[in-house]
Scaffold this motif. Structure first.
Motif, short mmCIF file in Angstrom:
data_model
loop_
_atom_site.label_atom_id
_atom_site.label_comp_id
_atom_site.label_asym_id
_atom_site.label_seq_id
_atom_site.Cartn_x
_atom_site.Cartn_y
_atom_site.Cartn_z
N PHE A 18 75.23 61.28 48.32
CA PHE A 18 74.50 61.13 49.57
C PHE A 18 73.28 62.03 49.61
CE2 PHE A 18 75.97 58.44 52.95
CZ PHE A 18 75.09 58.69 53.99
N SER A 19 72.20 61.54 50.19
CA SER A 19 70.95 62.29 50.30
C SER A 19 71.06 63.42 51.31
CB SER A 19 69.81 61.34 50.70
OG SER A 19 68.67 62.06 51.07
N ALA A 20 70.70 64.64 50.87
CA ALA A 20 70.75 65.81 51.76
C ALA A 20 69.79 65.68 52.93
CB ALA A 20 70.44 67.08 50.96
N GLU A 21 68.66 65.00 52.70
CA GLU A 21 67.65 64.86 53.75
C GLU A 21 68.17 64.06 54.95
OE1 GLU A 21 67.09 64.47 50.56
OE2 GLU A 21 65.66 66.08 50.14
N LEU A 22 69.09 63.14 54.68
CA LEU A 22 69.63 62.32 55.76
C LEU A 22 70.61 63.09 56.63
CD1 LEU A 22 70.38 58.92 53.94
CD2 LEU A 22 68.60 59.37 55.63
N LEU A 23 71.14 64.17 56.09
CA LEU A 23 72.22 64.87 56.77
C LEU A 23 71.77 65.98 57.70
CD1 LEU A 23 74.63 65.28 53.71
CD2 LEU A 23 74.78 63.56 55.52
N ALA A 24 70.72 66.71 57.34
CA ALA A 24 70.38 67.97 58.01
C ALA A 24 70.22 67.82 59.52
CB ALA A 24 69.12 68.56 57.39
N ASP A 25 69.35 66.92 59.97
CA ASP A 25 69.09 66.79 61.41
C ASP A 25 70.34 66.39 62.17
OD1 ASP A 25 66.49 67.52 61.13
OD2 ASP A 25 65.68 65.48 61.12
N LYS A 26 71.11 65.50 61.58
CA LYS A 26 72.31 65.01 62.27
C LYS A 26 73.39 66.09 62.33
CE LYS A 26 71.39 60.16 61.37
NZ LYS A 26 70.00 60.42 61.00
N LEU A 27 73.47 66.91 61.30
CA LEU A 27 74.43 68.01 61.34
C LEU A 27 74.03 69.04 62.40
CD1 LEU A 27 75.13 68.63 57.53
CD2 LEU A 27 76.65 67.61 59.22
N ILE A 28 72.75 69.30 62.52
CA ILE A 28 72.28 70.24 63.54
C ILE A 28 72.55 69.71 64.95
CG2 ILE A 28 70.18 71.23 64.56
CD1 ILE A 28 69.15 71.47 61.60
N ASN A 29 72.40 68.41 65.13
CA ASN A 29 72.66 67.83 66.45
C ASN A 29 74.13 67.91 66.86
OD1 ASN A 29 70.15 67.10 67.50
ND2 ASN A 29 70.06 65.22 66.28
N VAL A 30 75.01 68.06 65.88
CA VAL A 30 76.43 68.23 66.20
C VAL A 30 76.61 69.44 67.12
CG1 VAL A 30 78.69 68.82 65.25
CG2 VAL A 30 77.26 67.13 64.09
N PHE A 31 75.82 70.50 66.87
CA PHE A 31 75.95 71.74 67.64
C PHE A 31 75.31 71.62 69.03
CE2 PHE A 31 76.42 72.97 63.24
CZ PHE A 31 77.50 73.84 63.29
N ARG A 32 74.52 70.61 69.22
CA ARG A 32 73.96 70.37 70.56
C ARG A 32 74.87 69.49 71.39
NH1 ARG A 32 68.84 69.27 67.54
NH2 ARG A 32 67.59 71.18 67.60
N GLY A 33 75.96 69.06 70.79
CA GLY A 33 76.92 68.22 71.50
C GLY A 33 76.48 66.78 71.65
N ARG A 34 75.48 66.38 70.84
CA ARG A 34 74.97 65.02 70.98
C ARG A 34 75.85 64.01 70.26
NH1 ARG A 34 68.45 66.00 70.15
NH2 ARG A 34 68.19 67.42 71.92
N TYR A 35 76.63 64.48 69.28
CA TYR A 35 77.49 63.56 68.53
C TYR A 35 78.91 64.07 68.58
CZ TYR A 35 72.91 62.39 66.63
OH TYR A 35 71.60 62.06 66.50
#
Length: 308
Positions: free
Chosen positions: A291-308
């Motif tokens: 899996f591409s690391a570029e696809l993951l970073a933003d979505k992983l960060i959004n986990v901490f904002r409670g968006r996902y």
């Protein structure tokens, strides 16, 4: 017979006192209502202006490598933790590498770590090794113990590393994703805020999964063949150990993955929905098992904002 007549003067005084009391109650209720409205307004302003921990401005990152959380040479981790301008503690993401449970190394996830650091967020990244099944006596039980030991160690060192120890996010790739989910689903009281599975196998009983090339690896993980111990395969599957109290779950799968079969994603998403567990499943038709690391970073960060 003498009948007592009410004293008009006494009645008037009593009525006046009652009216006075009612006026006082009314005034008091208005004051209390005013206090309530002011308090709600202040709370509303606070909730609008409060910055999530993840978005606190950071000054720099500190990088420590091959830190020990146990006595075994494989019980090591790299930690990358920020220093915030405000002094607030950081969120915590624990990453577990893949390697069919029998091999692999935390260095596999270096591209993902670097991509996360580029975002300059208030996020501590823990990139961990764990004991692998190619080592004598190591099975899934020992690997889950390693994760538990790592989490306990980080909580113990929360002040040293300036961590928000209230809730960690644990994520992993492939076998590491399976272990992250299995640990999170079987240790609900350990304070896991969310779990992330990237191309993670979730049903080890699946014949299609085993025939896709993981038969030998899963047997080594369990210590027995499926024919010998089907219940052990079932109990080692996050699809089975998931309960309605499972933490928020975020999954990533690729359409060109020739190892993780499609029913792993489909069945897991269906059960998450059935149990009403907060979850998000990302499916990328063009992605392979790498899996591409570029696809993951933003979505992983959004986990901490409670968006996902």
């Amino acid at each position: 017979m003498n009948v007592a007549h009410p004293n008009p003067m006494a009645q008037a005084v009593q009525t006046e006192r009652m009216i006075t009391c009612l006026k006082m109650i009314w005034k008091l209720s208005r004051v209390l209502l005013a206090f309530y409205l002011v308090a709600m307004a202040l709370l509303g302003c606070q909730s609008e202006t409060l910055t999530p921990f993840i978005d606190e401005q950071i000054a720099s990152y500190k990088d420590l490598y091959d830190q020990s959380y146990g006595t075994d040479p494989l019980q090591r981790f790299d930690i990358h933790y920020p220093e915030t301008v405000s002094g607030k503690p950081s969120e915590v993401l624990i990453l577990l590498h893949g390697g069919s449970w029998s091999g692999g190394d935390k260095s596999f996830l270096t591209p993902s770590v670097e991509q996360l650091k580029k975002a300059q967020k208030n996020l501590t990244i823990v990139n961990a090794n764990y004991r692998v099944t190619s080592k004598t006596g190591v099975r899934i039980g020992q690997q889950i113990e390693d994760i538990q030991q790592l989490v306990a160690f980080l909580k113990q060192k929360a002040v040293t590393y300036h961590l928000n120890e209230g809730a960690f996010v644990i994520g992993g790739v492939s076998a590491g994703g399976h272990l992250a989910m299995q640990y999170s689903y079987t240790h609900p009281t350990d304070g896991v805020r969310a779990v992330v599975g990237i191309v993670a196998p979730t049903d080890l009983t699946s014949k299609a999964l085993r025939e896709a090339g993981l038969e030998k690896s899963i047997v080594q993980l369990i210590g027995k063949s499926y024919e010998e111990a089907p219940l052990d395969f079932l109990q080692a599957s996050p699809l089975n150990t998931m309960t309605p109290s499972a933490p928020r779950t975020i999954l990533f799968y690729g359409g060109q993955d020739n190892i993780i079969t499609p029913e792993q994603r489909v069945l897991t998403e269906a059960k998450l929905t059935l149990y009403g567990i907060n979850h998000q499943v990302y499916f990328y038709p063009e992605q392979t098992h790498d899996f591409s690391a570029e696809l993951l970073a933003d979505k992983l960060i959004n986990v901490f904002r409670g968006r996902y």
